[in-house]
Design a protein around this motif. Structure first.
Motif, PDB file in Angstrom:
ATOM      1  N   PHE A  62       0.833  -1.213   0.000  1.00  0.00           N
ATOM      2  CA  PHE A  62       0.000   0.000   0.000  1.00  0.00           C
ATOM      3  C   PHE A  62       0.862   1.255   0.000  1.00  0.00           C
ATOM      4  O   PHE A  62       0.485   2.266  -0.557  1.00  0.00           O
ATOM      5  N   ALA A  63       2.028   1.171   0.630  1.00  0.00           N
ATOM      6  CA  ALA A  63       2.921   2.331   0.668  1.00  0.00           C
ATOM      7  C   ALA A  63       4.352   1.837   0.498  1.00  0.00           C
ATOM      8  O   ALA A  63       4.652   0.686   0.819  1.00  0.00           O
ATOM      9  N   PRO A  64       5.263   2.688   0.000  1.00  0.00           N
ATOM     10  CA  PRO A  64       6.662   2.278  -0.116  1.00  0.00           C
ATOM     11  C   PRO A  64       7.245   1.986   1.256  1.00  0.00           C
ATOM     12  O   PRO A  64       6.721   2.459   2.273  1.00  0.00           O
ATOM     13  N   GLY A  65       8.310   1.219   1.273  1.00  0.00           N
ATOM     14  CA  GLY A  65       8.947   0.883   2.552  1.00  0.00           C
ATOM     15  C   GLY A  65       8.171  -0.202   3.272  1.00  0.00           C
ATOM     16  O   GLY A  65       7.240  -0.797   2.728  1.00  0.00           O
ATOM     17  N   GLU A  66       8.574  -0.455   4.511  1.00  0.00           N
ATOM     18  CA  GLU A  66       7.916  -1.510   5.274  1.00  0.00           C
ATOM     19  C   GLU A  66       6.562  -1.014   5.765  1.00  0.00           C
ATOM     20  O   GLU A  66       6.480  -0.026   6.473  1.00  0.00           O
ATOM     21  N   THR A  67       5.482  -1.679   5.366  1.00  0.00           N
ATOM     22  CA  THR A  67       4.150  -1.233   5.758  1.00  0.00           C
ATOM     23  C   THR A  67       3.597  -2.089   6.884  1.00  0.00           C
ATOM     24  O   THR A  67       3.313  -1.589   7.965  1.00  0.00           O
ATOM     25  N   ILE A  68       3.437  -3.410   6.617  1.00  0.00           N
ATOM     26  CA  ILE A  68       2.955  -4.273   7.691  1.00  0.00           C
ATOM     27  C   ILE A  68       3.887  -5.451   7.957  1.00  0.00           C
ATOM     28  O   ILE A  68       3.693  -6.188   8.909  1.00  0.00           O
ATOM     29  N   MET A  69       4.868  -5.686   7.085  1.00  0.00           N
ATOM     30  CA  MET A  69       5.769  -6.831   7.310  1.00  0.00           C
ATOM     31  C   MET A  69       7.143  -6.541   6.713  1.00  0.00           C
ATOM     32  O   MET A  69       7.275  -5.690   5.837  1.00  0.00           O
ATOM     33  N   GLY A  70       8.142  -7.293   7.197  1.00  0.00           N
ATOM     34  CA  GLY A  70       9.498  -7.110   6.699  1.00  0.00           C
ATOM     35  C   GLY A  70       9.731  -7.883   5.416  1.00  0.00           C
ATOM     36  O   GLY A  70       8.852  -8.604   4.924  1.00  0.00           O
TER      37      GLY A  70
END
Lengths: 542, 201
Positions: A62-70
């Protein structure tokens, strides 16, 4: 599978004749309909798990980078999503569930040729599924290779690839046994008058599929067995330091896994062929062309595997040959699409839920198939290889194709099997929601792929944010539609209005017997077939 | 379940033949790898293949061919109601399978004692092409060995069925299918033997 919800007054058919008490009446039954329902409910369960994992992937993106998991969790989640959807849902989906439920009835048989083997296949399927799930919690943790298990990474990663590879071997064995059972059944158990040109097109596609299952699946069996040996025994046949060649793994893998794509989609085409003819009240246009194109897809589909490997370093000549062969597959596929349209042309069309799902198959499969040409052509493939364009493409053909066909088959045949009808209005609404959500999700994927977003990363550059969020919104709509559809159809199967023998006005044999069908399908005497499967006049429908 | 008993001998044999196709294709993957790697490392394949002892391979070929003859005769014997002869021949076939595996045990042990096995120091010192040869040799003959054991178990199970009378002079398709499977095990060896023991010398 609660039997109690089907009142005796409705005529319980095979539900009322369990060979053993309780659950044992199902898991030890050799009745093809009971085995078909075992498959159906197992497959739907795994499908729901797979959808949940897919939604998790979309949430992470949903978004760049870590959102809900690694990153490592993301690798495990998309691997598991792929393994479950491919090996536990799409490959067995239509052939094992609806093939078992419907095919013997369509040819006028009382069961498949080897009923005990059929039960054994389901047990193997469940064993393989349990092994796949067990691999998540044992060894070095959930596999993170993607469903393709490419070496050298799969041979080196510390995660539990060994058990997952064995699971694929066992699932493949189950698929082989179902295939040889179906081929033998269709050759040996057709009733009087069921000539080769009177076989319904659904059964014809199962026949073509079963041959691919028999001839291609052993190759993935040996491939994953060699991967297992490489990890456990150290026999590095694909290990360059031992003189092996990783590309050979890709060849062997795709020698099975590309034909497997047609194991997945051919039965769906059969479902659509049957439904389109029945709901247009016209004989299937070009019956023989449909049969030949099914066999042609099965044959040509076995010769195109290296189009997954254009960028792997195979020779330019090989790329050109495989690109050419890939385009040949488009011909029988297009024959099918044109024949479905010709069947609908000037038909008296009943726009019921099964036809709606079948129509979305035709549209989405065509879009997916045409985007496949972009990938089949080597020059353009190099640019979109391993991007989200590929992900969008195969979701269009697999989910938009086979998934929709699976839903169409559910809405078409389950009322027959359970003897009860779902709410058609809710089914239509759920179809609209699914269709809208599907298009938003996967069209966004294709566009972001053309823009260059690679697949299999949990992160992306900020420029891709908008389209990724759009895709995630689409996944929510799609999930909502799926929930509505499943709740509606399952509620209908247990509590809906009883249906007669022939709720849709079909002319093939499954519509001539009671709903639910009795244990051996036909009474004391085998049926005698006097007309084709789509001869609605002679069947007295028109 | 009702008493509707369906017996279709042609169907049963048809199904068995389809299954045999899948076995051929299973080994087919290994034969493809053999072909590709032979084309890539012809010198190394010849030098490594020269270390295989043709007496072991040849002996096992004789053993398996003889066992296939025993199975074929046992089917005819059972059809002519010579049950004891059929049982004896099947027992002899299983004996041949045991002989084959014992032979293989000594062959592999000899190789291992020379340090030729995955993970050994001697193995690591060999040329990559020779390593590939021995890896594929162990995997192919190993998988075939597993099939010999499975085939022997199937034949033993068939003997139990003959003893209990379920397989008899009127109803012998299980024996015929077991025999077909055994012939397949034999047939695959007929390809393995020249590819590994003869053509590389």
């Amino acid at each position: 599978m609660s039997e109690a919800s089907i009142p005796a007054s409705a005529g319980r058919g095979f539900f009322g004749e369990a060979p053993y008490r309780g659950i044992f009446g199902w898991i030890f039954s050799t009745d093809h309909k009971r085995i078909g329902l075992l498959y159906f409910w197992s497959i739907v369960t795994f499908f729901i798990v797979g959808v949940a994992l897919g939604v998790l992937i979309r949430l992470e993106l949903f978004a760049p980078g870590e959102t809900i998991m690694g990153a490592q969790t993301y690798n495990a989640v998309f691997t598991l999503h792929g393994v479950i959807m491919i090996f536990l849902f799409i490959i067995p989906g239509i052939p094992a569930a609806f093939g078992n439920l419907i095919m013997p009835i369509q040819i006028g048989a009382r069961d498949v040729a080897f009923p005990k083997l059929n039960l054994f296949s389901w047990w193997l399927y469940m064993t393989g599924a349990c092994m796949a799930l067990l691999s998540l919690f044992t060894g070095g943790g959930p596999p993170d290779t993607g469903w393709t298990f490419y070496v050298p990474f799969s041979a080196q990663t510390s995660t539990n690839v060994s058990l997952a590879a064995l699971a694929v071997f066992v699932l493949g064995f189950s698929s082989i046994l179902t295939g040889l059972n179906f081929v033998t059944t269709i050759h040996r158990l057709r009733t009087d008058g069921m000539t080769w040109t009177r076989i319904p097109l659904f059964t014809w596609t199962l026949y073509a599929t079963a041959w691919i299952q028999i001839l291609a699946t052993p190759v993935i069996g040996i491939t994953v067995a060699l991967l297992f040996a490489e990890r456990v025994l150290g026999t590095g046949l694909f290990d360059p330091t031992q003189g092996g060649d990783p590309i050979m793994f890709q060849h062997l893998f795709w020698i099975y896994s590309h034909p497997a794509v047609y194991i997945m989609v051919l039965p769906g085409m059969g479902v659509v062929s049957d439904i389109v003819a029945v709901f247009a009240r016209k004989p299937a246009f070009g019956y023989k062309a449909m049969v030949v194109s099914s066999l042609a897809i099965a044959f040509a589909g076995s010769l195109v595997w290296a189009h997954h490997m254009y960028t792997s370093g195979i020779s330019d000549l090989a790329v050109m040959v495989f690109s050419f062969l890939t385009f040949i597959v488009a011909i029988p596929s297009a024959i099918k699409v044109f024949n479905w349209l010709a069947t609908l042309y000037q038909g008296s069309i009943l726009l019921d839920p099964p036809l709606l799902f079948a129509l979305s198959f035709i549209l989405l499969f065509t879009i997916g198939g045409l985007s496949g040409l972009v990938l089949g052509s080597a020059a353009t493939d190099v640019h979109v290889h391993d991007t989200y364009f590929v992900v969008g493409h195969f979701h269009f053909v697999m989910f938009g194709g086979t998934g929709m066909a699976f839903f169409a088959a559910m809405h078409y045949w389950l009322p027959k099997i359970y003897g009860r009808m779902y709410d058609k209005t809710v089914a239509t609404v759920s179809w609209v929601i699914i269709f809208v959500g599907f298009c938003i999700l996967y069209i966004a994927m294709k566009v972001v792929g053309i823009q260059g977003m690679p697949r299999r990363y949990y992160d992306y550059i900020p420029e891709f944010t908008g389209l990724n969020q759009l895709a995630t919104f689409g996944s929510w709509i799609l999930t909502l539609g799926l929930i509505l559809m499943f709740v509606n159809i399952f509620r209908g199967l247990f509590y809906g209005e009883p249906v007669g023998n022939n709720p849709w006005g079909g002319a093939s044999l499954e519509w001539q017997i009671p709903s639910p069908p009795p244990t051996e399908n036909f009474g004391d005497e085998d049926p005698v077939v006097t007309h084709g499967p789509y001869d609605f006049k002679k069947a007295g429908i028109l | 379940m009702s008493g509707h008993v369906h017996k279709d001998y042609i169907g049963a044999k048809f199904g068995m033949w389809l299954f045999l196709f899948t076995e051929v294709l299973l080994f087919g993957g290994l034969f493809i790898l053999y072909a590709v790697y032979l084309a890539r490392y012809p010198q190394e394949f010849i030098s490594a293949g020269g270390e295989l002892d043709v007496r072991f391979g040849g002996g096992n070929t004789l053993v398996l061919l003889t066992s296939s003859l025993f199975v074929a005769i046992s089917i005819t014997a059972l059809r002519r109601e010579k049950v004891r002869l059929a049982m004896g021949l099947l027992g002899a076939t299983i004996g041949c399978a045991a002989l084959f595996m014992i032979n293989k045990y000594f062959e592999w042990t000899a190789k291992f004692s020379h340090g030729i096995y995955p993970g050994s120091e001697h193995f690591a010192a060999m040329k990559p092409g020779e390593v590939v040869f021995f890896n594929i040799y162990y995997l192919t003959t190993g998988l075939h060995g597993i099939h010999v054991v499975i085939g022997a178990i199937i034949l033993a199970w068939t003997m139990c069925l003959i003893r209990s009378g379920r397989v008899n002079a009127k109803d012998w398709v299980i024996l015929e299918n077991a025999g077909l499977y055994w012939h397949l095990v034999d047939l695959i060896w007929i390809f393995i033997f020249p590819l590994y023991y003869l053509v590389l010398h």
